[in-house]
Enzyme design. Structure first.
Site, PDB file in Angstrom:
ATOM      1  N   ASP A 259      11.712 -47.541  11.596  1.00 37.94           N
ATOM      2  CA  ASP A 259      10.792 -47.196  12.698  1.00 37.94           C
ATOM      3  C   ASP A 259       9.826 -46.054  12.368  1.00 37.94           C
ATOM      4  O   ASP A 259       9.246 -45.468  13.266  1.00 37.94           O
ATOM      5  CB  ASP A 259      11.584 -46.868  13.968  1.00 37.94           C
ATOM      6  N   GLU A 260       9.675 -45.746  11.091  1.00 34.78           N
ATOM      7  CA  GLU A 260       8.754 -44.661  10.727  1.00 34.78           C
ATOM      8  C   GLU A 260       7.990 -45.025   9.456  1.00 34.78           C
ATOM      9  O   GLU A 260       8.577 -45.490   8.490  1.00 34.78           O
ATOM     10  CB  GLU A 260       9.519 -43.358  10.434  1.00 34.78           C
TER      11      GLU A 260
ATOM     12  N   ASP B  13       5.786 -43.005  14.390  1.00 37.14           N
ATOM     13  CA  ASP B  13       7.200 -43.028  14.767  1.00 37.14           C
ATOM     14  C   ASP B  13       7.320 -43.886  16.023  1.00 37.14           C
ATOM     15  O   ASP B  13       6.755 -43.546  17.054  1.00 37.14           O
ATOM     16  CB  ASP B  13       7.638 -41.579  15.040  1.00 37.14           C
TER      17      ASP B  13
END
Length: 410
Positions: free
Chosen positions: A103-104, A9
């Site tokens: 973003d993960e 993350d």
DNA sequence: TCTGGGGTCCTAGGACCC
DNA sequence: TCTGGGGTCCTAGGACCC
């Protein structure tokens, strides 16, 4: 079989990228926002969070709690570029990389441990490479499955590394609030609370039949989640389920009532939906129109299904307009949305060459930006023909160069 | 001066066919 | 004409994620 899964993350991703790109922003409370005046805060830096700025806040609200807040208009190209590069780093460690959002990602490193030694080693290397290449940090969770890896990555931020071993699971979950699990939102957490179930430990011990009576088909799944059980595989890029719908919606800069203006806006949305459907190589039978009224709270959606599959903008527009004409608008319109579903995937659309794969990846990553509260009109605005943009008072030319250049998506 | 925009999955009720 | 049951497709709405 025991698996080893990483969940990675990126910390305050958009804000971190902006701070890295412009040294003047480092150490400062900044908020990344969309370009319209009805925008909300997409991401804020940790300095801003310390002052009470939260994701999803209206911009004015963020400025109220943090008057020194520096506002940066988001630049999606920068984020997709960085995200693409970061996921390339991940693929140096395993082909099993699932992109969850911009973003993960999850990595299944089960079969990489022999090469790299341990999951921790991989995690440290990834952290170092991301920091070295992009100057930003991430939090990593290592666990036997995706559910627990995601939970673990949340435990230490920013720049965290949390390992959950199989033998740690029951102790970790015993007092963990159920709402911390990915998949249990506010409503479900509340319904569980009413049943006197507050922690994962309690959820895991709950009678399955009781959960099924209350939640139906997901009852047994909830019990498993409480026990930290998750068999879902890491699904790498290219192996995902085919997309099931393509849609766009937009909050207008101001509420509108004029039918002509509404139709023009509908045409733009239809063009955005159509061009993306064509890019994806899909056409659809069902068109959905969504309207949110000026009071924000009242809204409705109507859908209609055709006898044949369409993906031309004009046809999507005609269908959406047909729906609109069956209703009488009772208030000025705040938001309009059009989506196409019931999709058929055309043959031979999967790109074969690496650069084409990358382009498609960038497109999909850009789509996933919107999952981060982005109000990035420009992304697809560029797909609206000039003749439509000219004279439009509905979608303003919202792009504002922010002075950071020399980044190209390849 | 309030409050984005992408998706997925599930449920429920009705139409229609066999 | 009535009693059925199963299956599919449709619309509408809600929950969840980021």
């Amino acid at each position: 079989m025991n698996r080893t899964i990483l969940h990675i993350d990126m910390n305050a991703f958009f804000a971190s990228v902006e701070q890295q790109a412009d040294p003047a922003l480092r150490g400062k409370p900044i908020a990344v926002v969309g370009s319209g005046h009805r925008t909300v805060i997409t991401t804020s830096s940790y300095e801003a969070r310390a002052k009470g700025v939260k994701t999803g806040m209206a911009l004015w609200e963020g400025k109220r709690v943090c008057p020194e807040l520096i506002v940066v208009i988001g630049d999606n190209r920068k984020y997709t570029y960085t995200s693409t590069r970061i996921n390339e780093i991940f693929r140096d460690y395993t082909p099993e990389v699932e992109v969850f959002s911009i973003d993960e990602s999850w990595l299944d490193v089960t079969h990489s441990l022999g090469i790299f030694g341990s999951a921790e080693t991989i995690a440290y290397q990834i952290k170092a490479r991301i920091r070295h290449s992009f100057g930003i940090t991430c939090s990593i969770g290592i666990a036997p499955n995706k559910l627990l890896a995601k939970l673990a990555s949340d435990l230490h931020k920013p720049d965290g590394l949390t390992v959950v071993k199989p033998e740690d699971v029951s102790r970790l979950l015993e007092r963990m609030p159920v709402g911390e699990l990915c998949g249990i939102g506010k409503k479900t957490a509340y319904q569980l609370k009413v049943m006197s179930i507050n922690t994962c430990g309690e959820l895991g011990r709950c009678d399955e039949a009781r959960l099924t009576r209350k939640f139906g088909i997901i009852g047994p799944r909830l019990k498993e989640m409480g026990q930290g059980i998750d068999h879902s595989p890491v699904v790498p890029f290219g192996a995902e389920e085919e997309v099931k719908s393509v849609g766009h919606s937009r909050t207008l800069e101001r509420d509108i009532s004029d039918p002509g203006e509404i139709r023009r806006f509908l045409l733009q949305l239809s063009e955005m939906v159509g061009s993306r459907a064509r890019r994806y190589g899909v056409s659809g039978k069902t068109v959905h129109l969504y309207v949110r009224y000026a009071d924000f709270f009242s809204s409705w959606g109507k859908q209609t299904s055709l006898k044949r599959y369409i993906n031309l903008s004009d046809e999507i527009y005609a269908t959406a307009l047909g729906i609109l004409e069956t209703v009488e608008l009772t208030q000025p319109v705040r938001l309009l949305g059009v989506s196409l579903s019931n999709l058929k995937h055309h043959a031979e659309q999967l790109p074969l060459f690496e650069d084409e794969r990358k382009k498609l990846f960038a497109t999909q990553a850009m789509d996933k930006i919107n999952a981060r509260f982005g109000n990035m009109v420009v992304t697809y605005g560029s797909l609206v023909p000039d003749r439509e943009k000219a004279g439009s008072h509905v979608i303003p030319p919202s792009w504002q160069p922010d002075g950071i250049k020399n980044l190209t998506v390849t």
